[in-house]
Design a protein around this motif. Structure first.
Motif, mmCIF file in Angstrom:
data_model
loop_
_atom_site.group_PDB
_atom_site.id
_atom_site.type_symbol
_atom_site.label_atom_id
_atom_site.label_comp_id
_atom_site.label_asym_id
_atom_site.label_seq_id
_atom_site.Cartn_x
_atom_site.Cartn_y
_atom_site.Cartn_z
ATOM 1 N N GLY A 75 -2.685 -2.703 -38.160
ATOM 2 C CA GLY A 75 -3.678 -3.418 -38.962
ATOM 3 C C GLY A 75 -4.610 -2.553 -39.786
ATOM 4 O O GLY A 75 -5.427 -3.084 -40.546
ATOM 5 N N LYS A 76 -4.538 -1.238 -39.670
ATOM 6 C CA LYS A 76 -5.447 -0.352 -40.405
ATOM 7 C C LYS A 76 -4.860 -0.028 -41.782
ATOM 8 O O LYS A 76 -3.852 0.673 -41.885
ATOM 9 N N LEU A 77 -5.506 -0.531 -42.811
ATOM 10 C CA LEU A 77 -4.978 -0.374 -44.168
ATOM 11 C C LEU A 77 -5.798 0.572 -45.045
ATOM 12 O O LEU A 77 -5.279 1.070 -46.045
ATOM 13 N N ASP A 78 -7.060 0.810 -44.701
ATOM 14 C CA ASP A 78 -7.912 1.655 -45.546
ATOM 15 C C ASP A 78 -7.346 3.065 -45.635
ATOM 16 O O ASP A 78 -7.333 3.814 -44.649
ATOM 17 N N GLY A 79 -6.843 3.417 -46.815
ATOM 18 C CA GLY A 79 -6.280 4.739 -47.040
ATOM 19 C C GLY A 79 -4.817 4.883 -46.670
ATOM 20 O O GLY A 79 -4.223 5.947 -46.883
ATOM 21 N N ALA A 80 -4.202 3.817 -46.138
ATOM 22 C CA ALA A 80 -2.811 3.918 -45.688
ATOM 23 C C ALA A 80 -1.851 4.166 -46.848
ATOM 24 O O ALA A 80 -0.964 5.030 -46.774
ATOM 25 N N TYR A 81 -2.016 3.407 -47.935
ATOM 26 C CA TYR A 81 -1.104 3.552 -49.078
ATOM 27 C C TYR A 81 -1.128 4.980 -49.613
ATOM 28 O O TYR A 81 -0.086 5.533 -49.993
ATOM 29 N N ALA A 82 -2.313 5.579 -49.648
ATOM 30 C CA ALA A 82 -2.462 6.925 -50.212
ATOM 31 C C ALA A 82 -1.746 7.975 -49.376
ATOM 32 O O ALA A 82 -1.555 9.109 -49.843
ATOM 33 N N GLN A 83 -1.350 7.631 -48.146
ATOM 34 C CA GLN A 83 -0.670 8.583 -47.273
ATOM 35 C C GLN A 83 0.803 8.243 -47.073
ATOM 36 O O GLN A 83 1.453 8.745 -46.153
ATOM 37 N N LEU A 84 1.314 7.398 -47.931
ATOM 38 C CA LEU A 84 2.730 7.023 -47.886
ATOM 39 C C LEU A 84 3.474 7.583 -49.091
ATOM 40 O O LEU A 84 2.882 7.782 -50.143
ATOM 41 N N PRO A 85 4.773 7.881 -48.903
ATOM 42 C CA PRO A 85 5.643 7.702 -47.742
ATOM 43 C C PRO A 85 5.323 8.705 -46.617
ATOM 44 O O PRO A 85 4.807 9.791 -46.878
#
Length: 268
Positions: A75-85
């Motif tokens: 459920g933690k989304l803050d900053g998740a996209y920036a660390q993908l893939p």
């Protein structure tokens, strides 16, 4: 040099100067147009829809996506996209935002893979739930720095694969990504082509996706952007969520690391 030749060269020079001025003026107008749209980016409506899809119980298991782990914990989304893939131990794969999202929709909500991916991009009159969810997830990294160091062995392997694909010439036109995006100051028609081999160039490209494309009237994700690039280069078109597309993202995100996310963006 004859007077006639000098006159001809002068005319050519004036023509080139006029073309450069017109091109510069056009690019300025495009920049102003984007700036005006940014205050009311149509992607914001899709972002709201994505939030609703994320939080609403759905599917055969009547579950929401709020327990989906995008790399920072359930459920933690803050900053998740920036660390993908990134590498995920539960699947033993390097996954981008879309492949991880599809995994969660299948494992948590009980959807079938084929049903989830059938409409992975929008068409006239048919919105894509995946695009809405990606827009919402991407927005949660707005203002944060891209951070894809690719330190895990599998991430490093994918980064190398992505770099190989970027430079590999393929297809009937013997084209590569690097032909358009491997040098500074290149353009096709009025479109500037960023140098994706530098942090500055890759940063401009990667920090604003997903983006609302004015010419298409729709939000595009990075998967769609890269697959469409390959199609335009006349390469064999990769399947959605294929390793080749994810590998390219690892390479480009690694190069862009340190750039601040500004998503959802606006493109032509």
């Amino acid at each position: 040099m004859s007077a006639r030749l000098r006159a001809a060269l002068a005319v050519v020079g004036l023509g080139l100067a006029s073309m450069a001025m017109a091109q510069g003026s056009t690019m300025d107008e495009i920049a102003r147009y984007r700036e005006m749209l940014a205050d009311g980016n149509p992607a914001e409506l899709l972002e709201l829809k994505g939030e609703s899809l994320w939080k609403t119980p759905r599917g055969p298991k009547n579950a929401s996506l709020e327990q989906c782990d995008m790399g920072l914990g359930p459920g933690k989304l803050d900053g998740a996209y920036a660390q993908l893939p990134r590498y995920f131990a539960d699947t033993r794969k390097v996954m981008d935002v879309e492949s991880r999202l599809v995994h969660c929709m299948v494992s948590l909500q009980g959807f079938k893979y084929e049903d989830v991916t059938r409409q992975w991009f929008s068409r006239p009159g048919q919105e894509s739930e995946i695009e809405a969810l990606v827009t919402y997830i991407g927005g949660k990294s707005n203002g944060m720095k891209i951070d894809v160091p690719a330190r895990h062995p599998e991430e490093a392997r994918m980064a190398k694969m992505g770099e190989y694909i970027f430079y590999r010439r393929s297809g009937p036109q013997d084209f590569s990504c690097a032909i358009c995006h491997g040098q500074d100051d290149k353009r096709i028609r009025l479109q500037e082509l960023g140098n994706l081999t530098t942090r500055a160039g890759a940063g401009v490209a990667m920090s604003t996706w997903p983006s609302y494309r004015v010419s298409q009237g729709a939000v595009w994700t990075m998967q769609r952007r890269l697959i469409d690039c390959m199609r335009q280069a006349r390469w064999p078109e990769p399947k959605y969520l294929s390793d080749s597309v994810i590998a390219l993202q690892v390479y480009l995100q690694k190069t862009a690391s340190g750039t601040v996310m500004q998503t959802p963006g606006i493109k032509r």
